[in-house]
Design a protein around this motif. Structure first.
Motif, PDB file in Angstrom:
ATOM      1  N   VAL A   1       0.806  -1.060  -0.036  1.00 19.74           N
ATOM      2  CA  VAL A   1      -0.040   0.018  -0.096  1.00 19.74           C
ATOM      3  C   VAL A   1       0.921   1.109  -0.018  1.00 19.74           C
ATOM      4  O   VAL A   1       0.597   2.218  -1.010  1.00 19.74           O
ATOM      5  N   LEU A   2       1.852   1.293   0.704  1.00 16.79           N
ATOM      6  CA  LEU A   2       2.749   2.468   1.002  1.00 16.79           C
ATOM      7  C   LEU A   2       4.390   2.293   1.258  1.00 16.79           C
ATOM      8  O   LEU A   2       4.614   1.064   1.834  1.00 16.79           O
ATOM      9  N   ASP A   3       4.996   2.860   0.284  1.00 17.66           N
ATOM     10  CA  ASP A   3       6.455   2.745   0.559  1.00 17.66           C
ATOM     11  C   ASP A   3       6.795   4.044   0.828  1.00 17.66           C
ATOM     12  O   ASP A   3       7.058   4.891   0.064  1.00 17.66           O
ATOM     13  N   ASP A   4       7.461   4.084   2.193  1.00 18.60           N
ATOM     14  CA  ASP A   4       7.781   5.521   2.752  1.00 18.60           C
ATOM     15  C   ASP A   4       9.419   5.286   2.911  1.00 18.60           C
ATOM     16  O   ASP A   4       9.876   6.144   3.778  1.00 18.60           O
ATOM     17  N   SER A   5       9.937   4.536   2.209  1.00 19.79           N
ATOM     18  CA  SER A   5      11.499   4.238   2.336  1.00 19.79           C
ATOM     19  C   SER A   5      12.233   5.518   2.054  1.00 19.79           C
ATOM     20  O   SER A   5      13.482   5.827   2.649  1.00 19.79           O
ATOM     21  N   ASP A   6      11.780   6.327   1.105  1.00 18.80           N
ATOM     22  CA  ASP A   6      12.284   7.690   0.715  1.00 18.80           C
ATOM     23  C   ASP A   6      11.509   8.760   1.197  1.00 18.80           C
ATOM     24  O   ASP A   6      11.436   9.746   0.395  1.00 18.80           O
ATOM     25  N   ALA A   7      10.783   8.947   2.442  1.00 24.53           N
ATOM     26  CA  ALA A   7      10.170  10.066   2.552  1.00 24.53           C
ATOM     27  C   ALA A   7      11.039  10.956   2.452  1.00 24.53           C
ATOM     28  O   ALA A   7      11.958  11.254   2.756  1.00 24.53           O
ATOM     29  N   PRO A   8      10.270  12.634   2.217  1.00 28.94           N
ATOM     30  CA  PRO A   8       8.701  12.507   2.060  1.00 28.94           C
ATOM     31  C   PRO A   8       8.236  11.962   0.607  1.00 28.94           C
ATOM     32  O   PRO A   8       7.289  12.616   0.082  1.00 28.94           O
ATOM     33  N   PHE A   9       9.186  11.505  -0.179  1.00 34.09           N
ATOM     34  CA  PHE A   9       8.863  10.799  -1.537  1.00 34.09           C
ATOM     35  C   PHE A   9       8.253   9.706  -1.455  1.00 34.09           C
ATOM     36  O   PHE A   9       8.779   8.636  -1.717  1.00 34.09           O
ATOM     37  N   TYR A  10       6.790   9.712  -0.831  1.00 38.36           N
ATOM     38  CA  TYR A  10       6.201   8.636  -0.568  1.00 38.36           C
ATOM     39  C   TYR A  10       5.774   7.927  -2.054  1.00 38.36           C
ATOM     40  O   TYR A  10       5.565   8.721  -2.831  1.00 38.36           O
TER      41      TYR A  10
END
Ligand code: WTA
Length: 658
Positions: A63-72
């Motif tokens: 659903v979500l990949d937040d590994s490079d936040a804030p480039f979600y």
């Protein structure tokens, strides 16, 4: 007014909370108050519920990949096509004869497109674009007013994976050029003109002027002939008549191109703090899921409804809630070309009655105009088909809310006051109409899954009743992904203020002031940056300022918003003439002209006041607050910290004299 009516008005005046009407709740799409908790406990998995409203060619992995936040990233590695979701699948489901778009021109002509017909048109246009050379990921600029060819072109672009960049037709030639340059866009679809209050407006001359400012080669321009014989115009070598060209592709089949969830669906330019508009990038999976979900949960849209959002498609509201959200749900979306008072002030209500509109979504500025015109206009029409009302774009004052509730909704329709932004892609703070009590003037609690709060300058949540700033602590599927070609500015504009990058904690800052109450209802107070909101249109004061200081004879200028009864805010310009120039009518006209040329009629100033100085602090900063107070006719606070306090009286006198 009869005694009954007077009693009713008095009761309404005092009432500050309203329960959703039983008749609405019984049929609402979302009625379980547990939805808030459910989303919170199962976050981000809860967003599958939004994704489930769509048809995917390829299921997503996460659903979500937040590994490079804030480039979600949302719904990663999923594949889908927005045009397929808005058209083909409804036809495949046997709903091809349902009306997709019910269009009404200002002069009264109508065009009805069923889902099947709309799909045919979209395929023809997609085939045409492809043959012109448009490839996947090429950005196509659409500079059109409210005519059916606009949503058709948007969906045709989506079908072949070419992101669109719609430029509001009321924007100037310069604004068109700036946006085409920024997006490096080589293709343009426009029209010859359109009707406003019965007059044929020339749009093609403005387009051509804009094209002169485009720095790269524009391969093709397709021109819709909206005005027929009402406007003569000639086509340049790279310009084609839309009808003639598209006729060559009649009956084409164009397979929808599977797009990665994170592939760009469109760019939408919006105003910010600096003079340069920002290219907000929205993607295919997250944006479409979010606009469909909010259309379902907040606007309560069902396939068999007739739904009308009176915004212009040239703004984000029209993208999300005339085109993508409603069509993804297979409903009938009404589109109206013209102004609300043509030929008379009951035009909106005539359209509601004629089409038996179930859901109506508009802006507070329109409601304030309706109020001013009087109840006799809605009273001429049967509005009983309505079951839900909505507002968007600016704060709604309780008096306008109650007028809308009573005179349009007949006290039987809930009102959703929806707070959101171009950047958020869809609604963020609003009541769920089948669940929440309504408080006029307050947008409501954050939607399920949206972690919004009101904080002070240090990021601490404020107590109930205190003013602060809106922030959002968790990402959401409809969020912008970046500013086009400018990741740095994306971080600076939205994530710098409250985030803690070292701890990988990212907080989105929308630049709105707000209050929150003990029930978590948020009342939006307005922008805290240099953006003003004129009739629900977002304008950057810096953009206007740079137009004014570009005028020969003007040395310095400050532009602020002042309160306005109908528009919410209006543009006030304070300018200093250069040595050797007078602040006379001629200079005023040239300043007004410059604003018209650089932005368009929506930025027309309420007042241009010339002064020999601007009020400045001792450190030399222009005191905008003070200028805002002068413009709004407010009591002026302490001016003793100014370097030049005398100037204040001079300016105030000028503004009040006019
Ligand atoms: C304002 C329009 C109060 C707000 C969808 C926001 C609102 C800006 C509301 C975004 C509302 C929008 N109540 N203020 N219900 N809705 N705003 O990008 O200041 O054109 O930041 O998007 O409009 O404007 P935009």
């Amino acid at each position: 007014m009869s005694q009954d009516n007077a009693d009713l008005e008095a009761r309404l005046e005092e009432q500050d909370t309203f329960e959703p009407p039983e008749s609405f709740v019984e049929q609402a799409n979302v009625t379980d108050p547990g939805v808030y908790e459910e989303f919170e406990e199962n976050w981000p998995g809860c967003w599958e519920r939004a994704a489930d409203l769509l048809s995917w060619d390829e299921e997503y992995d996460a659903v979500l990949d937040d590994s490079d936040a804030p480039f979600y990233e949302w719904f990663t590695n999923g594949e889908l096509n927005a045009s397929y979701n808005c058209l083909d699948r409804h036809v495949e489901d046997g709903a091809g004869d349902n009306v997709a778009i019910e269009w009404e021109g200002e002069l009264g002509e109508t065009r009805t497109y069923t889902y099947e017909e709309l799909l045919d048109e979209v395929e023809d246009t997609a085939a045409m674009l492809r043959d012109l050379g448009v490839e996947e990921d090429d950005i196509v600029t659409l500079y059109m007013p409210m005519i059916p060819e606009l949503p058709i072109a948007m969906l045709a672009c989506a079908r072949i994976g070419a992101p669109h960049s719609v430029v509001f037709a009321g924007f100037s030639a310069d604004a068109l050029a700036t946006r085409m340059n920024s997006a490096d866009s080589e293709y343009l679809i426009t029209c010859d003109g359109y009707y406003r209050r019965g007059d044929a407006l020339d749009h093609i001359s403005k387009t051509n002027e804009g094209l002169e400012g485009v720095e790269h080669e524009v391969s093709d321009v397709v021109v819709v002939d909206r005005l027929g014989d009402d406007l003569d115009h000639e086509l340049a070598d790279n310009q084609h008549d839309y009808d003639d060209l598209v006729a060559e592709y009649e009956g084409s089949t164009v397979e929808p191109v599977p797009r990665d969830s994170e592939d760009m669906l469109f760019l939408m330019y919006t105003s910010g703090t600096t003079g340069q508009p920002k290219g907000v990038k929205h993607t295919t999976g997250g944006y479409l899921a979010y606009s469909a979900w909010t259309s379902h949960a907040v606007l309560d849209i069902e396939a068999d409804d007739t739904y009308w959002c009176s915004a212009d498609i040239g703004w984000i509201t029209g993208h999300s809630y005339i085109v993508y959200g409603p069509l993804a749900l297979g409903t009938t979306s009404v589109m109206y070309e013209g102004t609300p008072d043509y030929p008379d002030k009951d035009r909106m209500w005539e359209i509601v009655e004629k089409n038996e509109v179930d859901i109506f979504y508009t802006a507070p500025t329109a409601i304030r105009a309706f109020m001013k015109w009087g109840t006799e206009y809605p009273e001429q029409h049967d509005l009983s088909s309505l079951r839900l009302l909505g507002t968007v774009g600016e704060p709604i004052n309780p008096r306008a809310w109650k007028w809308y509730y009573k005179h349009i909704g007949g006290e039987e329709c809930p009102i959703v006051d929806t707070w959101w932004q171009t950047e958020t892609g869809g609604m963020m703070i609003t009541t769920l109409p089948g669940i929440c009590e309504m408080k006029p003037g307050s947008a409501g609690p954050p939607l399920p899954g949206i972690d919004a709060q009101v904080v002070d300058a240090n990021g601490e949540e404020v107590d109930a009743g205190k003013a602060g700033y809106v922030t959002v602590n968790n990402p959401w599927p409809g969020m912008l992904r970046t500013l086009y070609n400018n990741d740095e500015r994306f971080i600076e504009e939205y994530w710098q203020e409250y985030s803690d990058p070292d701890a990988d904690e990212w907080v989105y800052f929308p630049e709105d002031g707000a209050k929150i109450d003990e029930d978590d209802y948020i009342t939006i107070l307005g922008r805290v940056d240099d953006v003003i909101n004129v009739s629900g249109h977002r304008l950057g004061t810096m953009e206007i300022e740079s137009a004014v200081v570009g005028v020969e004879g003007i040395a310095e200028a400050a532009v602020v918003g002042g309160d306005h009864e109908v528009k919410g805010e209006a543009v006030y310009v304070y300018a200093i003439p250069e040595d050797g120039y007078e602040g006379d009518e001629e200079l005023e006209e040239r300043a007004a002209e410059a604003i018209l040329d650089s932005i368009g009629p929506i930025a027309k100033p309420e007042e241009i006041a010339f002064t020999h100085e601007l009020p400045k602090t001792r450190s030399g900063k222009i005191m905008r607050r003070l200028l805002e107070d002068i413009a709004s006719g407010n009591e002026l606070g302490n001016t003793s910290t100014l370097r030049n306090p005398d100037v204040v009286d001079d300016i105030a006198e000028q503004v009040s004299n006019d």
